[in-house]
Write an enzyme that holds these catalytic residues in place. Structure first.
Site, short mmCIF file in Angstrom:
data_model
loop_
_atom_site.label_atom_id
_atom_site.label_comp_id
_atom_site.label_asym_id
_atom_site.label_seq_id
_atom_site.Cartn_x
_atom_site.Cartn_y
_atom_site.Cartn_z
N GLY A 33 0.83 -1.11 -0.13
CA GLY A 33 0.06 -0.08 -0.04
C GLY A 33 0.86 1.31 -0.13
O GLY A 33 0.59 2.20 -0.60
N ARG A 65 -6.00 -0.79 -2.70
CA ARG A 65 -5.09 0.15 -2.26
C ARG A 65 -3.72 0.20 -2.95
O ARG A 65 -2.92 0.70 -2.44
CB ARG A 65 -4.98 0.11 -0.64
N CYS A 177 -2.03 -3.76 8.97
CA CYS A 177 -3.24 -3.26 8.20
C CYS A 177 -4.17 -4.71 7.99
O CYS A 177 -5.41 -4.66 7.73
CB CYS A 177 -2.98 -2.88 6.77
#
Length: 323
Positions: A33, A65, A177
């Site tokens: 990302g 993303r 994440c």
């Protein structure tokens, strides 16, 4: 020079600055990302040589993303897919791909060979490993982290304080994440800021970007900035080592249970329970190396050991799953 005409108009770039960028070698650790916008903007700006390190493959859950990748890239190594996308974007630059994780020994070589290193790895173990290596090599490190809708980016090492100076202790949790979630535009914003800071460092722009940190809360639309110049380095850091850096006589303790790792990290490692570890008394001059999956438990146990046994030499051994 039509490709770079819009940025060469800027007085701080011009023909001389563009030549500086063309001669630069930037190593980007992580092509996820954060790494995707970093790589796109550095390639677009004409940084002459980009080297990518990432051990992972492209998954469908990455695509929301990580805009460098397409459905056709699913299952491909990220480093190689990113390399091919960047070559298509700008054939004038050189792009190398390494499908591998970065440990302490590899980090030393990277920091020595690169003009600038970008930490986009989403791993606190890698962040500290890179910071240690860049501090020794006096190489600029642009490190960032994102979780949910918040993040930070800072310029470390070279002549500025290291990441350890600003973050001498690990976070209370090892959330990532993958476990806590993330919104795509947030990593895009922070990754773009990494690229901006990297370009300013390479160009020697004034005011200097090293020694400064930007924070962002994009849920509340708040940004902050502060200088950490003059922050002292920690007196008793906990360095990371890799298996090949172990020596005979080291006491290697694997904190993972058999459900996490059926086999210890190496043949010499022992598994200890919490009570056994609390009673551990290393021999005089013996190095203790603690290991867990992410490094978080090992860090906490190492700090306790340092407090209980003053002068003990304690280091951390991150496993592959921790990188």
């Amino acid at each position: 020079m039509t490709r770079y005409a819009r940025q060469m108009i800027l007085p701080e770039i011009g023909a001389a600055g563009q030549a500086t960028l063309a001669a630069a070698h930037v190593v980007v650790i992580g092509a996820g990302g954060l790494g995707c916008p970093v790589l796109q903007y550095l390639a677009g700006a004409g940084v002459g040589r980009l080297t990518i390190f990432d051990p992972d493959t492209v998954e469908e859950s990455n695509l929301h993303r990580q805009p460098l990748y397409r459905m056709a890239d699913l299952g491909r190594p990220k480093a190689e897919a990113a390399r091919d996308a960047l070559r298509a974007l700008n054939p004038q630059i050189a792009v190398e791909a390494h499908v591998e994780a970065v440990g302490p020994r590899r980090a030393e070589t990277i920091a020595t060979e690169a003009d600038l290193v970008i930490d986009a790895a989403d791993s606190f173990a890698v962040s500290y490993i890179l910071s240690d290596a860049c501090l020794r090599a006096q190489t600029p490190l642009i490190s960032a982290s994102v979780l949910g809708q918040t993040g930070y980016v800072g310029g470390f090492c070279a002549w500025a304080p290291s990441l350890r100076a600003v973050f001498p202790d690990l976070p209370a949790s090892g959330a990532s994440c993958a476990t806590a979630g993330v919104l795509g535009p947030v990593v895009g914003v922070i990754g773009a800021l990494q690229a901006q800071i990297a370009l300013r460092v390479l160009l020697g722009a004034d005011p200097p970007a090293l020694g400064r940190m930007l924070t962002a809360d994009l849920a509340e639309l708040r940004f902050g900035a502060f200088s950490f110049l003059g922050t002292p380095e920690p007196e008793r850091p906990l360095p990371f080592v890799s298996v090949e850096m172990l020596s005979e006589g080291d006491l290697v303790v694997d904190l993972r249970g058999e459900d996490e790792a059926p086999k210890p990290i190496c043949a010499a490692a022992v598994r200890l329970s919490g009570s056994e570890l609390a009673a551990l008394e290393p021999a005089s001059g013996q190095r203790v190396v603690l290991c867990c999956a992410s490094g978080l438990r090992a860090w906490q146990a190492a700090r306790n050991l340092q407090i209980r046994c003053a002068g003990a030499e304690v280091e951390l051994l991150a496993t592959k799953t921790g990188w």
